[in-house]
Design a protein around this motif. Sequence first.
Motif, short mmCIF file in Angstrom:
data_model
loop_
_atom_site.label_atom_id
_atom_site.label_comp_id
_atom_site.label_asym_id
_atom_site.label_seq_id
_atom_site.Cartn_x
_atom_site.Cartn_y
_atom_site.Cartn_z
N HIS A 68 137.81 14.86 63.62
CA HIS A 68 138.22 15.62 64.79
C HIS A 68 139.03 16.83 64.31
O HIS A 68 139.84 16.71 63.39
CB HIS A 68 139.07 14.74 65.70
CG HIS A 68 139.27 15.29 67.08
ND1 HIS A 68 140.02 16.41 67.32
CD2 HIS A 68 138.81 14.87 68.29
CE1 HIS A 68 140.01 16.66 68.64
NE2 HIS A 68 139.28 15.73 69.24
N HIS A 108 137.41 20.77 70.33
CA HIS A 108 137.66 21.15 71.72
C HIS A 108 137.22 22.60 71.89
O HIS A 108 137.05 23.32 70.91
CB HIS A 108 139.14 21.02 72.04
CG HIS A 108 139.62 19.60 72.01
ND1 HIS A 108 140.93 19.27 72.16
CD2 HIS A 108 138.95 18.44 71.86
CE1 HIS A 108 141.06 17.95 72.12
NE2 HIS A 108 139.86 17.42 71.93
N GLU A 143 133.26 18.93 72.48
CA GLU A 143 133.76 17.86 73.34
C GLU A 143 134.09 18.39 74.74
O GLU A 143 134.80 19.38 74.88
CB GLU A 143 135.02 17.23 72.71
CG GLU A 143 135.57 16.09 73.57
CD GLU A 143 136.75 15.36 72.93
OE1 GLU A 143 137.24 15.79 71.87
OE2 GLU A 143 137.17 14.35 73.53
N HIS A 180 138.02 12.34 79.77
CA HIS A 180 137.95 13.75 80.17
C HIS A 180 136.95 13.96 81.31
O HIS A 180 137.22 14.70 82.26
CB HIS A 180 137.56 14.63 78.97
CG HIS A 180 138.53 14.58 77.84
ND1 HIS A 180 138.33 15.22 76.64
CD2 HIS A 180 139.73 13.95 77.72
CE1 HIS A 180 139.35 15.00 75.84
NE2 HIS A 180 140.21 14.22 76.47
N HIS A 214 133.28 9.34 73.02
CA HIS A 214 134.69 8.96 73.01
C HIS A 214 134.93 8.07 74.22
O HIS A 214 134.87 8.53 75.35
CB HIS A 214 135.60 10.20 73.11
CG HIS A 214 135.81 10.90 71.82
ND1 HIS A 214 136.44 12.11 71.72
CD2 HIS A 214 135.48 10.54 70.54
CE1 HIS A 214 136.50 12.47 70.44
NE2 HIS A 214 135.91 11.54 69.71
N GLU A 259 139.85 6.30 71.49
CA GLU A 259 141.09 7.07 71.25
C GLU A 259 142.14 6.56 72.22
O GLU A 259 142.76 7.33 72.95
CB GLU A 259 140.84 8.57 71.48
CG GLU A 259 139.73 9.15 70.65
CD GLU A 259 139.42 10.62 71.02
OE1 GLU A 259 139.12 11.02 71.96
OE2 GLU A 259 139.46 11.40 70.43
MN MN Z 1 139.30 15.44 71.48
#
Ligand code: MN
Length: 279
Positions: A68, A108, A143, A180, A214, A259
């Motif tokens: 990441h 990101h 992402e 998200h 994720h 995560e």
């Molecule tokens: Mn992330």
Amino acid sequence: MKVGCHVSISGSIDMAVDNAVERECTAFQIFTRNPRGWHAKPLTAKDIDNFKSKLKESKIDRLAICAHMPYLPNLATPKKDGFEKSLKTLINEVERCAQLGIPYLVTHLGSHLGTGEEGGIERLVKGLTEAGKTKNDVMILLENTAGQKNSVGSDFKQLGEIFKQLKPSKKFGVCLDTCHAFVAGYDLRTEKNVKETFEEFDKYVGLKNLKILHLNDARGELGCNLDRHYHLGLGGIGEKGISSVVKFANKKKIPIILETPIDDERDDFENVRIAKDFA
Ligand code: MN
Ligand code: MN
Ligand code: ZN
């Protein structure tokens, strides 16, 4: 089933593999260096050898691991020096992944800092395209974001529009974060919701481009735009939703990376176990 969590590299980078094995992971994610700073100490030949040989011993599939990006880079920034620094960091991270044999780097999409989406996306695409020119087989994964103010890429349609501009296509893919997506307004609470959300994702981004999932529950409610991850099944998405996502990802053979937080309620050993139970 390929499932695991983000693991620490504290001590030395090969410790990540020990941490993953200890947690019975068949997939995992790392930061290749301290995620809170700009500086990255170059990897030594010893770091690389130890990481690769431990990974081989572990029998964890190389295609189920990812790195990441650190937190500071912002490719959508209107500030020129900030953009240059972010791009340099991205290219450096791609190269570090190549050295370690890590196939995917999750990034990101950044913030336009209030200067407007159009310019933000333009800079982002420019930066990603530049990083895509590096000679290696590392794929950069975009992402989806939680939809915080000024952020780019929470909406699947917009994510798809950004993604389609990136060439060569073999250098780019997507990472879907369930927390998200949920806080950005995509319902994942029932099997039917999950099916519809993935259909929407497929329509705009393409499921074949989804390389890493994720898997995080959300501290907040649907559409709250709050990026706070929570233990699987205990947050806004809940058990039914999380287990439907797990089943879907398994059917598509997409590696699942957690995560989730580590607190009094639960640790990552437990969340990984629970993700397996949901399958
Ligand atoms: Mn992330
Ligand atoms: Mn994530
Ligand atoms: Zn997040």
